[in-house]
Structures are given as C-alpha cells and as structure tokens.
Design an enzyme around this catalytic site. Structure first.
Site, PDB file in Angstrom:
ATOM      1  N   GLU A   1      22.579  52.179 104.663  1.00 23.86           N
ATOM      2  CA  GLU A   1      21.847  50.999 104.615  1.00 23.86           C
ATOM      3  C   GLU A   1      20.387  51.175 104.522  1.00 23.86           C
ATOM      4  O   GLU A   1      19.764  50.291 105.356  1.00 23.86           O
ATOM      5  CB  GLU A   1      22.500  50.117 105.335  1.00 23.86           C
ATOM      6  CG  GLU A   1      23.996  49.693 105.367  1.00 23.86           C
ATOM      7  CD  GLU A   1      24.572  48.920 106.293  1.00 23.86           C
ATOM      8  OE1 GLU A   1      23.791  48.445 107.192  1.00 23.86           O
ATOM      9  OE2 GLU A   1      25.834  48.652 106.533  1.00 23.86           O
TER      10      GLU A   1
ATOM     11  N   GLU B   1      34.628  50.808 102.587  1.00 23.72           N
ATOM     12  CA  GLU B   1      34.705  50.057 103.839  1.00 23.72           C
ATOM     13  C   GLU B   1      35.331  48.572 103.248  1.00 23.72           C
ATOM     14  O   GLU B   1      34.824  47.506 102.984  1.00 23.72           O
ATOM     15  CB  GLU B   1      33.319  49.660 104.455  1.00 23.72           C
ATOM     16  CG  GLU B   1      32.666  50.694 104.933  1.00 23.72           C
ATOM     17  CD  GLU B   1      31.495  50.392 105.758  1.00 23.72           C
ATOM     18  OE1 GLU B   1      31.167  49.221 106.247  1.00 23.72           O
ATOM     19  OE2 GLU B   1      30.404  51.292 105.884  1.00 23.72           O
TER      20      GLU B   1
END
Length: 359
Positions: free
Chosen positions: A157, A264
């Site tokens: 991220e 995820e």
C-alpha cells in the site's frame, strides 16, 4: 516432560486432521481449482489450534497467509527482539501438511513499531539509519523462513488514497523518498533469491488507482528492481468492482510481465468504506436474502474472470476462513457483523460457494 507430551499431542492432533482431510471426498476449493491456481486463506495461530477450523483448512485450501503474525509490529516489536511464536507455528503447520505459504508483509506504513522511525531521544532517524533497520528486519525475517515461504508481499500500500497524489506520505516516504520501495525488494531478493516478490495494494480495479499503481510498477520494472508480481487485495463488496474493471486491471498489470495474485479476497455486504466510524442509529447488519443474492452473483462473476485469466493469475487467497470471524466485523465499523466469505458462522458452505465451484 510435560512440554514434550504437549508437543506430541499436537503432532497427533495434526496427524489425525491430515488423515481426515486426505480421506474426505475430494470436493474442496483446492480440488476444483487444481488446474487453475492455488486457493489460499489468511489464518491466525489460534485458528490452527481449533480442530474444526483446521480440518476445514486442510480440506479446502492449499496455501496459507499469516493474517497478522508476520507484520512488522507483531513480529519485531522492539529493535533487538523478535516474536517468532505465532509465525513459526503457522509455518510449521503448513510444512507438516504440505501447504504453500505466502509471507505478509515486509514493509507497510501501518502495523509498524514506533521504535523503527525514532532515535534514542525521540527524533526521526536519518535515511541511512532507517534503510539499515529495514534491511536488518527483512534479512532476518526472510532468512528465517527461506525455503518454507514461496512468496512475499514485500511492500504494501505505498500508493496514496488521494487521486491527486502519487505515493503515500508515510514516514517511510518522508525519510527515504521512494528509495524504501526499491531497497525493500532488493533486500528481500538478497535474502532469498528464489522467493517470488510482490507489491500489494487495494482498490486497484478503480481506474485512477489502477493507473497510479501501474505507474509505480512500471518504474520498478524499468529500473530492474527484483519485483515478480502484483497483489490485488480484493477487499471488495457486493457493489464493486465491475467485471470489466477487474479485467482491465489484470490485463494492465500482467502486460508488465508480472505475475498477478488475488491476495486478500472478501466480498462485504456493505458499500466500501475506508475510514473507521461508529455504528449509526438504526443501522442494520442483517444478512438479508437480497444481500445474499448480490453476494452470490459477485462471487460467481469475479471467479469467472479469475478462471479466464488463469495464465497470469497464480493464486487466490481468502482473507479469513469463515463468517464466524472476519476482520470486517470490526472494520471500518466496530461491532457491525459482516458476512464476506464462502463459509458461514457454522463453517458450512454458503450458496455462493456452490456458484464458485460450479463451472
């Protein structure tokens, strides 16, 4: 002696679970998708000690990701102390049962211990010091599991949520600029040249975020950084993404020669939100037939896309095992029950499961 008996009991339990999974009628997710890609799941050490959950994992999944145990905060809470217990137990379970392991993650702006960025008097450290600490951390962790973990989410991220910006203004970036990204991949590759190294991010299906993630990936590839793949986090909802946006993302990222993994996966019954908030008065968390139908359709849609792109998708991992416990029960709204997975609160397959394996 007591400790030895306890260890022997655990081995017997795991052995019995393995036999039970082996004798079960082949019908788990990993069997249906054997010719497509590994199907994984994020777990805690406690999950693996629960016989019912452990049996479900062994029957359904071929890969494990430690949900939190390998993040920098839990595994390296102090400069000269590592906490290996939970991470070791997950890897040991995987080794015992022949499961693959994805390491998650080596460098992130969240779940990072405060000591990492500060000197002895509380001031921010220099770039040289921070990169040295990053190298020591990555080298130590990756070396410990070398040969046991086949892939790592190296940087997590790093692209900003703000569409007018490029990289997130984290302490990593404030101190090191974008060098921390390059160096993290270099350190991981030096520690385990055979490991498959991923950049991992969310909202990659949204066009503006897709373009900025692609920009970062292209920079890394063009610079010869040892990056091998990109992780599409897939924290989605019954309302997004559209199939065409997912296809566009897979095509764009794979055009760089990178492997693509869905790292995820969960499909929330609520619209996507980022910021934490409290439960609103009268806000419902009922899993209605209408929401169930939307979830079934979304799971069927995205897995159809995954199968179409099996040549570039090298893994799909669910984030948590079942609706019995999901991180989305507490995020972004604490105390709001969510139902984002293929198994219900009693560990039974939901209707969406049937659509995912019906092809």
């Amino acid at each position: 002696m007591a400790k030895r008996r306890a260890c022997f009991s655990i081995i017997l339990l795991y052995g019995a679970l393995h036999l039970q999974a082996q004798q079960a009628t082949p019908g788990g997710l990993k069997y249906y998708y054997k010719k497509y890609f590994p199907i994984g799941v994020a777990v805690t050490a406690a999950d693996l000690k629960d016989p019912q959950q452990a049996a479900l994992i062994l029957n359904q999944f071929s890969s494990l990701t430690p949900e939190n145990a390998m993040k920098m905060g839990p595994i390296h809470p102090e400069e000269n102390r590592y906490n290996w217990k939970d991470a070791d137990s997950i890897v040991a379970f995987a080794q015992l049962h022949g499961l693959k392991v994805r390491g998650h993650n080596l460098c992130w702006h969240e779940n990072t211990p405060k000591w990492l960025f500060k000197d002895s008097v509380g001031n921010l450290v220099t770039k040289a010091v921070l990169l040295k600490r990053l190298k020591d951390h990555i080298t130590t962790v990756v070396n410990r599991y070398k040969g046991k973990i086949y892939a790592w989410d190296v940087v997590n991220e790093a692209v900003d949520d703000d569409s007018t910006k490029f990289l997130r203004n984290s302490l990593w970036y404030q101190i090191c600029g974008d060098d921390f990204i390059t160096k993290a991949f270099e350190y991981a590759h030096q520690a385990d040249p055979k490991a498959i190294l991923f950049y991992n991010d969310y909202n990659t299906e949204r066009p503006e975020k897709r373009e900025r993630v692609y920009r970062l990936l292209k920079q890394l590839v063009d610079a010869g950084v040892p990056i091998n793949g990109v992780g599409i986090q897939a924290h989605w909802s019954v309302y997004e993404p559209e199939a065409e946006d997912l296809v566009a993302t897979i095509k764009k990222f794979s055009s760089l020669g990178l492997k693509v993994q869905v790292t995820e996966l969960d499909i929330s019954i609520y619209p996507w939100e980022k910021n934490r908030r409290t439960l609103r008065p009268g806000e419902s968390d009922v899993y209605t037939p209408e929401l169930e139908k939307k979830q079934i359709e979304k799971y069927a849609e995205v897995f159809k896309v995954f199968r179409q792109y099996k040549d570039v998708i090298t893994g799909v991992t669910f984030w948590n095992i079942s609706d019995k416990h999901t991180w989305l029960d507490n995020y972004p709204v604490a105390g709001r029950k969510n139902y984002p997975l293929l198994f219900d609160q009693n560990l039974q397959p939901k209707k969406a499961y049937g659509k995912v394996v019906d092809f």
